[in-house]
Design an enzyme around this catalytic site. Sequence first.
Site, PDB file in Angstrom:
ATOM      1  N   PHE A  28      -5.294   0.236   2.474  1.00  0.00           N
ATOM      2  CA  PHE A  28      -4.952   1.588   1.989  1.00  0.00           C
ATOM      3  C   PHE A  28      -3.467   1.675   1.591  1.00  0.00           C
ATOM      4  O   PHE A  28      -3.132   1.764   0.402  1.00  0.00           O
ATOM      5  CB  PHE A  28      -5.333   2.587   3.093  1.00  0.00           C
ATOM      6  CG  PHE A  28      -4.748   3.958   2.978  1.00  0.00           C
ATOM      7  CD1 PHE A  28      -4.814   4.674   1.785  1.00  0.00           C
ATOM      8  CD2 PHE A  28      -4.142   4.565   4.082  1.00  0.00           C
ATOM      9  CE1 PHE A  28      -4.279   5.954   1.691  1.00  0.00           C
ATOM     10  CE2 PHE A  28      -3.614   5.842   3.997  1.00  0.00           C
ATOM     11  CZ  PHE A  28      -3.672   6.529   2.814  1.00  0.00           C
ATOM     12  N   LEU A  71      -9.051  -9.648   3.426  1.00  0.00           N
ATOM     13  CA  LEU A  71     -10.189  -8.836   2.952  1.00  0.00           C
ATOM     14  C   LEU A  71     -11.202  -8.611   4.071  1.00  0.00           C
ATOM     15  O   LEU A  71     -12.359  -9.011   3.985  1.00  0.00           O
ATOM     16  CB  LEU A  71     -10.860  -9.478   1.720  1.00  0.00           C
ATOM     17  CG  LEU A  71      -9.960  -9.698   0.504  1.00  0.00           C
ATOM     18  CD1 LEU A  71     -10.743 -10.309  -0.660  1.00  0.00           C
ATOM     19  CD2 LEU A  71      -9.304  -8.388   0.051  1.00  0.00           C
ATOM     20  N   LEU A  84       2.236  -5.496   6.263  1.00  0.00           N
ATOM     21  CA  LEU A  84       1.371  -4.346   6.577  1.00  0.00           C
ATOM     22  C   LEU A  84       0.033  -4.749   7.167  1.00  0.00           C
ATOM     23  O   LEU A  84      -0.689  -3.898   7.706  1.00  0.00           O
ATOM     24  CB  LEU A  84       1.081  -3.522   5.318  1.00  0.00           C
ATOM     25  CG  LEU A  84       2.253  -2.862   4.618  1.00  0.00           C
ATOM     26  CD1 LEU A  84       2.522  -3.522   3.284  1.00  0.00           C
ATOM     27  CD2 LEU A  84       2.020  -1.377   4.420  1.00  0.00           C
ATOM     28  N   THR A 130       4.030   2.047  13.172  1.00  0.00           N
ATOM     29  CA  THR A 130       3.470   3.390  13.307  1.00  0.00           C
ATOM     30  C   THR A 130       4.235   4.238  14.319  1.00  0.00           C
ATOM     31  O   THR A 130       4.841   3.691  15.257  1.00  0.00           O
ATOM     32  CB  THR A 130       1.997   3.283  13.758  1.00  0.00           C
ATOM     33  OG1 THR A 130       1.521   4.571  14.091  1.00  0.00           O
ATOM     34  CG2 THR A 130       1.839   2.384  14.979  1.00  0.00           C
ATOM     35  N   ASP A 131       4.128   5.556  14.176  1.00  0.00           N
ATOM     36  CA  ASP A 131       4.743   6.446  15.173  1.00  0.00           C
ATOM     37  C   ASP A 131       3.982   6.429  16.502  1.00  0.00           C
ATOM     38  O   ASP A 131       4.479   6.910  17.513  1.00  0.00           O
ATOM     39  CB  ASP A 131       4.836   7.881  14.625  1.00  0.00           C
ATOM     40  CG  ASP A 131       3.493   8.506  14.297  1.00  0.00           C
ATOM     41  OD1 ASP A 131       2.446   7.830  14.396  1.00  0.00           O
ATOM     42  OD2 ASP A 131       3.475   9.706  13.921  1.00  0.00           O
ATOM     43  N   PRO A 181     -17.488  15.612  12.758  1.00  0.00           N
ATOM     44  CA  PRO A 181     -17.295  15.410  14.201  1.00  0.00           C
ATOM     45  C   PRO A 181     -15.845  15.626  14.641  1.00  0.00           C
ATOM     46  O   PRO A 181     -14.996  14.744  14.514  1.00  0.00           O
ATOM     47  CB  PRO A 181     -17.696  13.936  14.390  1.00  0.00           C
ATOM     48  CG  PRO A 181     -17.434  13.287  13.070  1.00  0.00           C
ATOM     49  CD  PRO A 181     -17.572  14.333  12.014  1.00  0.00           C
ATOM     50  N   ASN A 228      -5.464  19.637  14.155  1.00  0.00           N
ATOM     51  CA  ASN A 228      -6.629  19.077  13.453  1.00  0.00           C
ATOM     52  C   ASN A 228      -7.558  20.155  12.894  1.00  0.00           C
ATOM     53  O   ASN A 228      -7.977  20.099  11.735  1.00  0.00           O
ATOM     54  CB  ASN A 228      -7.437  18.178  14.392  1.00  0.00           C
ATOM     55  CG  ASN A 228      -6.734  16.851  14.654  1.00  0.00           C
ATOM     56  OD1 ASN A 228      -5.798  16.477  13.931  1.00  0.00           O
ATOM     57  ND2 ASN A 228      -7.159  16.135  15.682  1.00  0.00           N
ATOM     58  N   ASP A 285     -14.316  14.015  23.239  1.00  0.00           N
ATOM     59  CA  ASP A 285     -12.966  13.655  22.806  1.00  0.00           C
ATOM     60  C   ASP A 285     -12.781  12.135  22.785  1.00  0.00           C
ATOM     61  O   ASP A 285     -13.472  11.397  23.493  1.00  0.00           O
ATOM     62  CB  ASP A 285     -11.941  14.264  23.780  1.00  0.00           C
ATOM     63  CG  ASP A 285     -10.607  14.530  23.110  1.00  0.00           C
ATOM     64  OD1 ASP A 285     -10.435  14.141  21.941  1.00  0.00           O
ATOM     65  OD2 ASP A 285      -9.734  15.142  23.766  1.00  0.00           O
ATOM     66  N   GLY A 310      -8.214   8.703  25.792  1.00  0.00           N
ATOM     67  CA  GLY A 310      -6.756   8.543  25.703  1.00  0.00           C
ATOM     68  C   GLY A 310      -6.138   9.214  24.494  1.00  0.00           C
ATOM     69  O   GLY A 310      -5.064   8.796  24.036  1.00  0.00           O
TER      70      GLY A 310
END
Length: 348
Positions: free
Chosen positions: A12, A36, A82, A131-132, A211, A255, A286, A289
Amino acid sequence: MRNILITGGAGFIGSHVVRLFVNNYPDYNIINLDLLTYAGNLENLKDIDDKPNYTFVKADICDYDAVVDTFSRYKIDGIIHLAAESHVDRSIKDPFSFARTNVMGTLNLLQAAKSYWEGNFENKLFYHVSTDEVYGSLGNEGFFSETTAYDPHSPYSASKASSDHFVRAFYDTYGLPIVISNCSNNYGSYQFPEKLIPLFINNICNNKPLPVYGKGQNVRDWLYVEDHAKAIDVIFHKGKLGDTYNIGGFNEWKNIDLIKTLIKVVDRFLGREEGASEKLITYVKDRAGHDFRYAIDASKLKNELGWEPSLQFEEGIEKTVKWYLENKDWVKNVTSGEYQKYYKEMYE
Ligand code: NAD
Ligand code: DAU
């Protein structure tokens, strides 16, 4: 002339980074190394794959010989890394593949870069895209800054945190020239429909349940993917060696609020009554974690390197929905086969 290896360029974010570098830097050779996996797709790059400054190499970052061979064959002097397993839910089911790719794969690349560049680190760069989520979870207040202590909770974020530590260790121990960025949630075209926004667009179109994990109260900070690619460009060229830069959208959404906004936009595009698809919202168990809130303070990047997001969320989400509705064949291709099995196991 520079020879830049981009790993994970068929995914992406990687595909947007490859496109930006191939188009903006005709003097650079861009070598896209990608295994891939289910998340990588050469269709994502079909508009640039015949450009003379673009080469694709199918290889596994965990295969040390293949990585070393790529460095020497293409005389690599810069890397933007990446390639990763990137979906939190998959990491909960299969943490080993995350340790393998994200930790061992990154270590392989570091070792290959160090050995290929040994003795001459001038004008070389190892750029690690992270990533954060390594910073853990925030309460209602505050932001992640570059000095926030690492506190990962999912196997995905633990593996990314570990890879960040290895990258810094190579800087401290061997002087390998590195830079790291930690970014918030991306959205935009070519995102695999396992992540919230493309999954929900696809489900709305197909009248399938949406969902929502827990009560939908978790908060994410959303950034349009092309703005992330632009930030990577700026950091690659102007970032200070050894430094970390946080990248974020200054754009927090609960969200459930984001989902209702998304529904409005998709319904409008589909010619449905506005909000009609809200009936598809289904609260489910949920995520284990589940981090409550991510929010990035990206002021260092703004103040030192002059980057800030160019797109307002309203515009970004319109462009994104439009892209998915105009690219139904792409969605169909990536959601056939293995995806069906994943979807059943995950949601049914
Ligand atoms: P993605 O899952 O869409 O793409 C990952 C790519 O890596 C795919 O093309 C896949 O084929 C490739 N890959 C996986 N394993 C490989 C291996 N062993 N060898 C070679 N290639 C391999 O991921 P994405 O969302 O584009 O994320 C890209 C990077 O950015 C990741 O490192 C991720 O941690 C980070 N990141 C993502 C986000 C986000 O919101 N998506 C935000 C911040 C940081
Ligand atoms: O913050 C950066 C991270 O953002 C990246 O490092 C990850 O690679 C990327 O996947 C993303 O992680 P999230 O877990 O935040 O993204 P995801 O799209 O999976 O989920 C976003 C929010 O939506 C999260 O709070 C979980 C919730 N969610 C997600 C799915 C897939 C749902 O409620 N239902 C769902 O079906």
